[in-house]
Design a protein around this motif. Structure first.
Motif, mmCIF file in Angstrom:
data_model
loop_
_atom_site.group_PDB
_atom_site.id
_atom_site.type_symbol
_atom_site.label_atom_id
_atom_site.label_comp_id
_atom_site.label_asym_id
_atom_site.label_seq_id
_atom_site.Cartn_x
_atom_site.Cartn_y
_atom_site.Cartn_z
ATOM 1 N N THR A 198 0.562 -0.907 -0.362
ATOM 2 C CA THR A 198 -0.619 0.203 0.013
ATOM 3 C C THR A 198 0.493 1.350 0.071
ATOM 4 N N LYS A 199 1.591 1.238 0.702
ATOM 5 C CA LYS A 199 3.244 2.171 1.170
ATOM 6 C C LYS A 199 3.519 2.500 0.009
ATOM 7 N N MET A 200 4.881 1.702 -0.812
ATOM 8 C CA MET A 200 4.872 1.645 -1.097
ATOM 9 C C MET A 200 5.033 1.538 -3.148
ATOM 10 N N PHE A 201 4.051 0.743 -2.793
ATOM 11 C CA PHE A 201 3.117 0.863 -4.454
ATOM 12 C C PHE A 201 1.485 1.438 -4.431
ATOM 13 N N GLY A 202 0.762 1.835 -3.570
ATOM 14 C CA GLY A 202 -0.052 2.472 -3.823
ATOM 15 C C GLY A 202 -0.647 1.465 -4.625
ATOM 16 N N ALA A 215 5.655 -9.987 -8.957
ATOM 17 C CA ALA A 215 6.926 -10.213 -9.780
ATOM 18 C C ALA A 215 7.494 -9.132 -9.106
ATOM 19 N N GLU A 216 6.681 -7.924 -9.022
ATOM 20 C CA GLU A 216 7.470 -6.150 -9.483
ATOM 21 C C GLU A 216 7.409 -6.307 -7.782
ATOM 22 N N ILE A 217 7.293 -6.644 -6.634
ATOM 23 C CA ILE A 217 7.232 -6.529 -5.602
ATOM 24 C C ILE A 217 8.401 -7.615 -5.315
ATOM 25 N N ALA A 218 8.301 -8.540 -5.062
ATOM 26 C CA ALA A 218 9.849 -9.529 -4.999
ATOM 27 C C ALA A 218 11.304 -8.910 -6.184
ATOM 28 N N ALA A 219 11.320 -7.999 -7.228
ATOM 29 C CA ALA A 219 12.027 -7.818 -7.926
ATOM 30 C C ALA A 219 12.967 -5.990 -7.032
ATOM 31 N N ALA A 220 12.306 -5.415 -6.126
ATOM 32 C CA ALA A 220 11.606 -4.596 -5.873
ATOM 33 C C ALA A 220 13.307 -5.070 -4.350
ATOM 34 N N LYS A 221 12.388 -5.984 -3.517
ATOM 35 C CA LYS A 221 13.282 -7.144 -2.757
ATOM 36 C C LYS A 221 14.143 -7.592 -2.864
ATOM 37 N N ARG A 222 15.178 -7.375 -4.726
ATOM 38 C CA ARG A 222 15.936 -8.125 -4.656
ATOM 39 C C ARG A 222 17.088 -6.972 -4.291
ATOM 40 N N VAL A 223 16.277 -5.492 -4.390
ATOM 41 C CA VAL A 223 17.564 -4.779 -4.540
ATOM 42 C C VAL A 223 17.726 -4.427 -3.078
ATOM 43 N N ILE A 224 17.313 -4.361 -2.282
ATOM 44 C CA ILE A 224 17.229 -4.733 -0.953
ATOM 45 C C ILE A 224 18.384 -5.510 -0.646
ATOM 46 N N TYR A 225 18.420 -6.611 -1.050
ATOM 47 C CA TYR A 225 19.246 -7.959 -0.966
ATOM 48 C C TYR A 225 20.053 -8.093 -1.869
ATOM 49 N N ASP A 226 20.293 -7.564 -2.842
ATOM 50 C CA ASP A 226 21.817 -6.828 -2.915
ATOM 51 C C ASP A 226 22.569 -5.899 -2.933
ATOM 52 N N GLY A 227 21.672 -4.997 -2.366
ATOM 53 C CA GLY A 227 22.547 -3.904 -0.603
ATOM 54 C C GLY A 227 22.892 -4.553 0.306
ATOM 55 N N PHE A 228 22.234 -5.643 0.489
ATOM 56 C CA PHE A 228 22.551 -6.422 1.734
ATOM 57 C C PHE A 228 23.979 -7.083 1.675
ATOM 58 N N LEU A 229 23.745 -7.873 0.145
ATOM 59 C CA LEU A 229 25.441 -8.446 0.031
ATOM 60 C C LEU A 229 26.183 -7.624 -0.482
ATOM 61 N N ALA A 230 26.025 -6.054 -0.830
ATOM 62 C CA ALA A 230 27.137 -5.705 -0.809
ATOM 63 C C ALA A 230 28.131 -4.912 0.035
ATOM 64 N N PHE A 282 15.911 1.075 4.004
ATOM 65 C CA PHE A 282 15.435 0.595 2.115
ATOM 66 C C PHE A 282 14.812 1.344 1.237
ATOM 67 N N TRP A 283 14.466 2.713 2.597
ATOM 68 C CA TRP A 283 12.856 2.737 1.985
ATOM 69 C C TRP A 283 12.805 4.818 1.313
ATOM 70 N N GLU A 284 13.807 5.021 2.020
ATOM 71 C CA GLU A 284 14.242 6.485 0.560
ATOM 72 C C GLU A 284 15.032 5.795 -0.455
ATOM 73 N N PRO A 285 15.893 5.106 -0.088
ATOM 74 C CA PRO A 285 16.605 4.382 -1.592
ATOM 75 C C PRO A 285 16.343 3.947 -2.496
ATOM 76 N N LEU A 286 14.775 2.877 -1.954
ATOM 77 C CA LEU A 286 14.168 2.131 -2.926
ATOM 78 C C LEU A 286 12.702 3.644 -3.856
ATOM 79 N N VAL A 287 12.883 4.304 -2.999
ATOM 80 C CA VAL A 287 11.803 5.204 -3.042
ATOM 81 C C VAL A 287 12.206 5.777 -4.705
ATOM 82 N N ALA A 288 13.373 6.505 -4.040
ATOM 83 C CA ALA A 288 14.173 7.068 -5.106
ATOM 84 C C ALA A 288 14.202 5.888 -6.262
#
Length: 307
Positions: free
Chosen positions: A22-26, A37-52, A267-273
């Motif tokens: 609701t708040k990230m994607f509306g 799939a779109e939400i899963a892809a966004a969570k993969r961005v967070i996970y890649d940040g964790f790996l980095a 993750f919230w601000e980087p993901l929104v941006a």
């Protein structure tokens, strides 16, 4: 009785489901396969940040993720293959009363994922509705018994203590005064009440506390009655960078607080941006990694100063 967990633990949680939709994607209502799939892809961005961040210096034996099965099953599998600690939620998202996400099939889902920790988020005020508290406690005791009867995940308990109207009135409607003056003692009472009724977490996930002595009281409650290896981690609560740092510094100074679980502040601000096209995916990953790594450094320095 809880087994406990007392090794250092730096968790990046992104198990948000209802709030993410609701708040990230509306989005509201049932999701389409494409939206899922779109939400899963966004969570993969967070996970890649964790790996980095792990590649960039966060100790791998302290690093872990908390993500849901619905959008993060592949991420959990990958993290386990890489040797990271994992946690997966068991609660339905976005409701005030704890209940199992998968109903009576909760055990099958836990066994399928086989995380390091099975996590629950529970809103529990000891002065709140007695019937509601009893219903939640009964379900939580069933989960606790299951987890401790099997050589499976440890039990991670995220305790939220929302104020009752009379409690808020007592502090003039000021939520920050409630957090400072009333919530710490209510948390101690909640922990004791849950333990006394068969709920035995190995790890308590605790809302931030401003004072060291309040952290010490929480640890004493968590470890009372022969629970010496039960520990606590501090959560970020979506607060800004400055406040999260303060909470980490206070908690890190107290034996028994072994780490943190900070998610939205990472993750919230980087993901929104990124979703708005203001930064590249690579930039979002790097910023999430930077924030998580810096929080890990803050906690590690605080622990080092203990002794």
């Amino acid at each position: 009785m809880a087994i406990g967990f007392d090794a250092p633990l730096y968790i990046l949680p992104f198990d948000h489901r209802g709030s993410f939709e609701t708040k990230m994607f509306g989005w509201t209502g049932d999701l389409t396969p494409g939206q899922t799939a779109e939400i899963a892809a966004a969570k993969r961005v967070i996970y890649d940040g964790f790996l980095a961040a792990a590649d960039g210096g966060v100790p791998r034996d302290r690093a872990g993720i908390l993500v849901d099965e619905q959008f993060g099953a592949a991420i959990l599998k990958d993290a386990q293959a890489r040797g990271f600690m994992t946690a997966c939620p068991a609660e339905k998202s976005g409701q005030d009363e704890f209940d199992f996400e998968y109903g009576d099939d909760f055990a099958a889902h836990i066994e399928k994922i086989s995380p390091t920790f099975c996590k629950v988020l529970v809103r529990f005020n000891p002065d709140g509705d007695a019937t509601l508290n009893a219903k939640q406690t009964e379900r939580l005791a069933i989960l606790s018994d299951y987890l401790h009867s099997a050589a499976g995940p440890r039990f991670m308990f995220e305790l939220l203590v929302p104020p009752e109207p009379a409690q808020l009135q007592q502090v003039g409607g000021d939520h920050r005064r409630y957090d400072a003056e009333l919530r710490p003692q209510l948390m101690v009472r909640a922990i004791t009440q849950l333990q006394d009724n068969g709920v035995e977490p190995d790890l308590w996930k605790i809302e931030g506390l401003d004072r060291r002595d309040d952290c010490e009281k929480i640890v004493l409650a968590a470890r009372q009655g022969g629970r010496e290896k039960v520990s606590c981690i501090i959560l970020g609560r979506g607060e800004d960078d400055r406040k999260v740092r303060e909470w980490l510094e206070v908690a890190a100074s107290v034996p028994g607080f072994i780490g943190f679980a900070v998610g939205r502040t990472d993750f919230w601000e980087p993901l929104v941006a990124w979703r708005a096209g203001k930064v590249t995916r690579e930039d979002a990953v790097a910023e999430i990694a930077r924030r998580y790594r810096e929080f890990a450094d803050v906690f590690a320095r605080g622990q080092a100063a203990q002794g």
